[in-house]
Design an enzyme around this catalytic site. Structure first.
Site, PDB file in Angstrom:
ATOM      1  N   PHE A 121       0.809  -1.216   0.000  1.00 40.29           N
ATOM      2  CA  PHE A 121       0.000   0.000   0.000  1.00 40.29           C
ATOM      3  C   PHE A 121       0.843   1.267   0.000  1.00 40.29           C
ATOM      4  CE2 PHE A 121       0.845   0.082   4.525  1.00 40.29           C
ATOM      5  CZ  PHE A 121       0.626   1.387   4.935  1.00 40.29           C
ATOM      6  N   LYS A 122       2.108   1.167   0.405  1.00 40.78           N
ATOM      7  CA  LYS A 122       2.959   2.353   0.448  1.00 40.78           C
ATOM      8  C   LYS A 122       3.148   2.975  -0.947  1.00 40.78           C
ATOM      9  CE  LYS A 122       3.686   1.522   4.834  1.00 40.78           C
ATOM     10  NZ  LYS A 122       4.970   1.295   5.461  1.00 40.78           N
ATOM     11  N   ASP A 123       2.958   2.167  -2.002  1.00 42.55           N
ATOM     12  CA  ASP A 123       3.089   2.698  -3.362  1.00 42.55           C
ATOM     13  C   ASP A 123       2.083   3.811  -3.640  1.00 42.55           C
ATOM     14  OD1 ASP A 123       5.179   1.011  -4.308  1.00 42.55           O
ATOM     15  OD2 ASP A 123       3.744  -0.624  -4.577  1.00 42.55           O
TER      16      ASP A 123
END
Length: 541
Positions: A121-123
């Site tokens: 999810f950090k993308d």
């Protein structure tokens, strides 16, 4: 052009800084008083937003959300749209963050956030942040020579418990005028996470393996921001979720998930309620949900799901935010809690102190203590003063306790659940056996351990509130955490990790060349600074 609104100006949670532009907040990362940047106010939504936005694409929703936090005088609308388009063009899924239903009868859904280039999810935030950095630097270095001392150059430093590092690297690799340093705890992230970082050999990328915990890395990060020696010669900023752009970027997928359910036949917005269940470590992901809720998304509750590093869960139970159990507070079991971070099957959540919790405390203090002050600025200063008091106690005494009215206020928007490793493994196995399995496993649905923590909490919520839709956030692809997945599913008939879970993009990483710089925690700030300065010198040759 219109002047920036209150939601487009930024202040420090600790009360020492006000009136920063979005560009200043992003490039500084940390406020001058060591507080975290937040907008002066959370914006409200236009009157007909639910009808006007229901069919927007993720990119269009991102523009609507972000333009309320970024003045058009800073980033013109066409430029912001281009930044958003570039940021999400790297995703494998056209809808960017699909919401899938895993159990329609129990109203259990999963918000898949792992379709970006590093499968986490950090993308969602770091692809955007990389392009924001690039936009600001191109503008600042316009008409300057391609090389030379007058060009602005960013020294970007991050600490990672796993996924932030690779997402930052993929967002910033090879970008001109940027050097990236990522610190991670040696042996405390998954092999795939380490391979994703250390196999990127671009000259501006530096991976620092620190013989300590994530909290040690995060403490080094904060020390570097306060270090006069490095800040005199380098423009230092961060990719960690202390950077406010990370929080703002993540707001969009709460809108996207809500509208996905509205467009389905399963959810009636006029009668049904919705909760988001978030596996939580550093508190940034769920804080974005709080922003979405305050903006106007009709979220009944945000549920914090922690692993056995449960400082947040204990706070919601007692009002005490402590690195270890304080005298007089309930304890779990006969012994007082140890200070050390416990290693679990969900390493990205193995965190002792949740940095972004400070941001929530500011907004709660602003609400709770508002009767003491007459004007908005006085209320802001009062909130900053309370946060500074709490953070000082955390640093000097190991924790703090809030008044009951503060605890009541946070409980109005949030609840919490604690999930053990054994429960995590059981949930991965149970969900895999559900009859309506879909991606990412070719047979049953395969959760990663962090997503399994969120799902465990969602299932508990479904029992206590059966009429409520529960959306658990799936924060990483299961291929990144083979140990936990294999523990849960190795005995399942017909299950093969390589065939069912591992995508080709991750399969060959272990055979690629790697570049790692080993750093001793005992060297302290001086040791970390020395490594960074030496690597910067090599880059400039």
């Amino acid at each position: 052009m219109a002047s920036p609104t209150a939601s487009q100006r930024y202040l420090s949670t600790r009360g020492g800084s006000y009136g920063f532009s979005f560009e200043e907040a992003v490039l500084k990362g940390l406020a001058p008083d060591n507080g975290l940047f937040i907008p002066h106010a959370i914006p409200s939504l236009p009157p007909n937003w639910q009808n006007d936005w229901v069919n927007l694409s993720f990119q269009e929703l991102a523009f609507e959300v972000l333009s309320r936090y970024i003045s058009s005088t800073e980033i013109p609308p066409a430029s912001l749209q281009d930044i958003i388009r570039k940021s999400y063009s790297t995703f494998r899924e056209p809808s960017i963050t699909p919401t899938v239903t895993l159990d329609g009868d129990r109203r259990i859904h999963l918000l898949e956030l792992f379709h970006g280039p590093t499968f986490a999810f950090k993308d969602l935030a770091l692809q955007l942040l990389g392009n924001l950095f690039e936009f600001f630097l191109v503008r600042r270095n316009q008409n300057k020579a391609q090389t030379g001392g007058d060009r602005e150059h960013l020294t970007v430093i991050g600490a990672t418990s796993g996924d932030t590092g690779s997402a930052a690297i993929y967002g910033l690799r090879s970008k001109q005028d940027i050097s990236l340093f990522i610190m991670y705890p040696t042996g405390k992230i998954s092999p795939v996470q380490e391979e994703q970082m250390t196999t990127v050999l671009d000259e501006n990328v530096h991976c620092l393996s620190v013989d300590g915990t994530f909290d040690d890395c995060q403490n080094f990060l904060k020390d570097l921001f306060a270090d006069s020696l490095i800040n005199t010669t380098h423009k230092v900023t961060s990719v960690n979720s202390i950077n406010v752009s990370r929080i703002l970027a993540q707001i969009t997928y709460y809108f996207a998930s809500y509208f996905s359910l509205v467009r389905s036949s399963e959810f009636n917005p006029s009668s049904d309620s919705i909760q988001f269940v978030v596996p939580t470590g550093n508190f940034g992901d769920i804080l974005a949900g709080f922003f979405a809720k305050r903006m106007g998304v009709p979220i009944a509750k945000l549920i914090i799901a922690t692993n056995e590093n449960d400082i947040l869960h204990r706070f919601w139970q007692t009002g005490a935010y402590e690195k270890e159990t304080i005298q007089g507070a309930p304890v779990e079991g006969p012994n007082a809690r140890e200070k050390a971070v416990k290693e679990t099957l969900s390493p990205a959540m193995d965190i002792l102190i949740s940095s972004n919790f400070e941001r929530l405390l500011w907004f709660i203090a602003y609400d709770v203590y508002s009767s003491i002050a007459d004007h908005v600025q006085e209320r802001r200063e009062m909130a900053g003063s309370k946060v500074k008091e709490w953070q000082t106690s955390l640093k000097t005494q190991g924790g703090f306790r809030v008044e009951q009215k503060v605890l009541d206020a946070v409980r109005a928007d949030f609840s919490s659940e604690r999930v053990s490793d054994a429960e995590t493994v059981a949930t991965i196995r149970d969900v895999y056996r559900w009859p309506n399995g879909t991606t990412p496993g070719s047979k049953g649905y395969v959760l990663d351990p962090h997503s399994a923590i969120g799902m465990t909490a969602a299932l508990r919520s479904a029992k206590s509130a059966p009429r409520t839709h529960n959306v658990a956030l799936s924060t990483a692809h299961p291929a990144k955490f083979s140990r936990a997945v294999q523990m849960a599913l190795a005995e399942e008939k017909g299950f093969h990790f390589q065939q069912d879970v591992l995508p080709p993009q991750l399969a060959g990483l272990k055979d690629l060349p790697k570049r790692i710089i080993h750093v001793q925690r005992s060297g302290g700030l001086d040791g970390i600074r020395k490594v960074i300065m030496e690597e910067m010198e090599k880059e400039s040759r």
